[in-house]
Write an enzyme that holds these catalytic residues in place. Structure first.
Site, short mmCIF file in Angstrom:
data_model
loop_
_atom_site.label_atom_id
_atom_site.label_comp_id
_atom_site.label_asym_id
_atom_site.label_seq_id
_atom_site.Cartn_x
_atom_site.Cartn_y
_atom_site.Cartn_z
N SER A 109 0.83 -1.21 0.00
CA SER A 109 0.00 0.00 0.00
C SER A 109 0.87 1.27 0.00
O SER A 109 1.69 1.45 -0.89
CB SER A 109 -0.97 -0.06 1.19
N ASP A 164 -9.92 -5.11 -4.51
CA ASP A 164 -9.48 -4.04 -3.60
C ASP A 164 -10.43 -2.85 -3.70
O ASP A 164 -10.62 -2.29 -4.78
CB ASP A 164 -8.05 -3.62 -3.97
N HIS A 196 -7.93 -5.45 -0.11
CA HIS A 196 -6.72 -4.67 0.23
C HIS A 196 -5.96 -5.44 1.31
O HIS A 196 -6.06 -5.15 2.50
CB HIS A 196 -7.11 -3.27 0.71
#
Length: 223
Positions: A109, A164, A196
């Site tokens: 991320s 996601d 995610h």
């Protein structure tokens, strides 16, 4: 959590190689996590510690990060401070005898975004970059740095969960094609049904890629 300034060393969680240390991997966590948290998360997903015979893994802990959106301006001031602190970490590895061409940087991320800034804007001589569930915004300083640069940028290994909902799969794809158009050699892996999060298949793929970029002594002698 350490505050960040030029003189502060990041807290870091280290997994030592089983054998002789000849390469290093810097793995950056996402927003709201820590180096120790990321290490434990990977351990849960794989059902074992991520370790290598010859590669030291460093999980630094970064300060809290900012809002996630692909068209919101980059918070360059904090990104640049972070790049400086991570540069110190790379330099520590070099001082200990590891060449920059034997260092990989990457993350999950925001950590993957940070790794792209670090490598493509400041350290194009690292072995490679990986970004898991990450993206760069549309006017990223990374793109500008690649337009202005004339060397061969390091290869990017990118993975993204197709389901996601926080960092959209399409943002990851846009980032990938933009980097490819600017001369970065990239691999993009989509994982259907993955949100995610980290997945086992993704981490197994990553592990194989890491070993192609940072082979051990025996493999290097065969080349």
């Amino acid at each position: 959590m350490a505050s960040v300034s030029g003189s502060v060393r990041l807290q870091r969680c280290i997994v030592s190689p089983a054998g002789r240390h000849s390469a290093s991997l810097i793995f950056l966590h996402g927003s709201g996590d820590s180096g120790q948290g990321l290490r434990k998360w990977i351990q849960q997903v794989l059902n074992q510690e991520l370790t290598f015979q010859h590669i030291k893994i460093i999980y630094p802990t970064a300060p809290p990060r900012f809002k996630i959106s692909n068209d919101c301006p980059e918070h360059l001031e904090s990104i640049n401070v972070m790049c400086q602190v991570l540069t110190d970490l790379i330099e520590d590895e070099v001082k200990s005898g590891i060449k920059k061409s034997r260092i990989l940087v990457g993350g999950f991320s925001m950590g993957g975004c940070m790794a792209m800034h670090l490598a493509y804007r400041n350290h194009q001589d690292v072995a490679g970059v990986f970004a898991l569930s990450s993206f760069l915004n549309k006017t990223s300083a990374v793109y500008q740095a690649l337009r202005d640069g004339d060397g061969v940028p390091p290869e990017l290994f990118q993975c993204h969960g197709a389901a996601d909902e926080l960092v959209l799969h399409s943002w990851g794809e846009e980032t990938n094609s933009m980097l490819r158009s600017l001369g970065v050699s990239t691999k993009f892996h989509s994982f259907p049904g993955v949100y995610h999060e980290l997945s086992r298949a993704e981490l197994e793929n990553l592990k194989s890629w890491i070993l192609t970029k940072l082979p051990g002594e025996v493999e290097r002698q065969r080349e």
